[in-house]
Every structure is written in structure tokens, then in C-alpha cells.
Design a protein around this motif. Structure first.
Motif, mmCIF file in Angstrom:
data_model
loop_
_atom_site.group_PDB
_atom_site.id
_atom_site.type_symbol
_atom_site.label_atom_id
_atom_site.label_comp_id
_atom_site.label_asym_id
_atom_site.label_seq_id
_atom_site.Cartn_x
_atom_site.Cartn_y
_atom_site.Cartn_z
ATOM 1 N N ALA A 1 15.560 54.027 99.671
ATOM 2 C CA ALA A 1 16.060 55.279 99.090
ATOM 3 C C ALA A 1 14.908 56.220 98.756
ATOM 4 N N ALA A 2 13.825 55.680 98.218
ATOM 5 C CA ALA A 2 12.660 56.500 97.884
ATOM 6 C C ALA A 2 12.100 57.182 99.130
ATOM 7 N N LYS A 3 11.995 56.434 100.216
ATOM 8 C CA LYS A 3 11.481 57.001 101.465
ATOM 9 C C LYS A 3 12.418 58.062 102.007
ATOM 10 N N SER A 4 13.701 57.840 101.889
ATOM 11 C CA SER A 4 14.686 58.789 102.382
ATOM 12 C C SER A 4 14.639 60.094 101.579
ATOM 13 N N ILE A 5 14.615 59.985 100.257
ATOM 14 C CA ILE A 5 14.529 61.173 99.396
ATOM 15 C C ILE A 5 13.225 61.907 99.655
ATOM 16 N N ALA A 6 12.136 61.159 99.764
ATOM 17 C CA ALA A 6 10.820 61.760 100.007
ATOM 18 C C ALA A 6 10.807 62.541 101.310
ATOM 19 N N MET A 7 11.450 62.014 102.328
ATOM 20 C CA MET A 7 11.502 62.703 103.613
ATOM 21 C C MET A 7 12.274 64.020 103.482
ATOM 22 N N VAL A 8 13.363 63.988 102.743
ATOM 23 C CA VAL A 8 14.189 65.186 102.554
ATOM 24 C C VAL A 8 13.415 66.267 101.804
ATOM 25 N N LEU A 9 12.675 65.864 100.767
ATOM 26 C CA LEU A 9 12.005 66.845 99.904
ATOM 27 C C LEU A 9 10.529 67.055 100.227
ATOM 28 N N SER B 1 25.596 60.443 92.495
ATOM 29 C CA SER B 1 25.351 59.848 91.178
ATOM 30 C C SER B 1 24.075 59.008 91.172
ATOM 31 N N TYR B 2 23.809 58.300 92.262
ATOM 32 C CA TYR B 2 22.575 57.514 92.377
ATOM 33 C C TYR B 2 21.371 58.447 92.359
ATOM 34 N N TYR B 3 21.437 59.544 93.129
ATOM 35 C CA TYR B 3 20.322 60.501 93.125
ATOM 36 C C TYR B 3 20.126 61.080 91.725
ATOM 37 N N ALA C 1 21.260 64.223 98.094
ATOM 38 C CA ALA C 1 21.920 62.927 98.279
ATOM 39 C C ALA C 1 22.534 62.815 99.666
ATOM 40 N N GLU C 2 23.191 63.869 100.100
ATOM 41 C CA GLU C 2 23.825 63.848 101.422
ATOM 42 C C GLU C 2 22.787 63.661 102.529
ATOM 43 N N LYS C 3 21.698 64.409 102.456
ATOM 44 C CA LYS C 3 20.653 64.304 103.485
ATOM 45 C C LYS C 3 19.920 62.964 103.422
ATOM 46 N N ALA C 4 19.807 62.400 102.209
ATOM 47 C CA ALA C 4 19.125 61.117 102.027
ATOM 48 C C ALA C 4 20.062 59.932 102.269
ATOM 49 N N ILE C 5 21.323 60.225 102.469
ATOM 50 C CA ILE C 5 22.356 59.222 102.721
ATOM 51 C C ILE C 5 22.471 58.238 101.544
#
Length: 75
Positions: free
Chosen positions: A44-52, A28-30, A20-24
Motif C-alpha cells: 500500500a505504501a508503494k502504491s500511494i507513493a507512486m500516485v503522489l 477509509s484505509y487511506y 485511494a482509487e488510484k492506489a487501489i
């Protein structure tokens, strides 16, 4: 539950909070996204995808969701 997302997070050896922190986004949302109770925004999907390191489209893939919610293999 988005099992593929949980697996990706565990492979990255990250907690919900770290992703969550890295995806900004909030933790709780994550958590709600991973558990399948919330669908992320495209941003948010793109941000999480980039992190993982996963395809962001997975969050919106009907076959992926069907497989995970029904327990059946979809090929």
C-alpha cells in the motif's frame, strides 16, 4: 497525522477518495494512513507513493514519525 502526506495530496489536488482509487485501496484505509492511525503495508505504501510521487520509505521513517507526532524539528 502524516502532514507530509497531506501536503503531497494537496499539491496533487486530489481528495482522499481519488488517491485511494488510484492506489487501489479503500478510502477509509487511506484516511487512516494519512491521519497516522494506521501504518500501511509495504504494498500500500508503494502504491500511494507512486500516485503522489513521494518516497514510499517515508511511511516507515522513524524520524519522520517523531517529528510529526512531537511537533519538533528533526534534522
Amino acid at each position: 497525522m502524516r502532514l507530509w502526506l497531506k501536503i503531497a495530496r494537496e499539491k496533487a489536488a486530489m481528495t482522499h477518495e481519488q488517491v485511494a482509487e488510484k492506489a487501489i485501496i479503500s478510502r477509509s484505509y487511506y484516511t487512516n494512513i494519512e491521519s497516522g492511525t494506521k501504518t500501511p503495508s509495504v504494498k500500500a505504501a508503494k502504491s500511494i507513493a507512486m500516485v503522489l510521487g513521494v518516497p514510499w520509505e517515508n511511511f516507515f521513517n522513524d524520524k519522520c514519525s517523531f517529528k510529526e507526532h512531537s511537533g519538533e524539528e528533526v534534522g
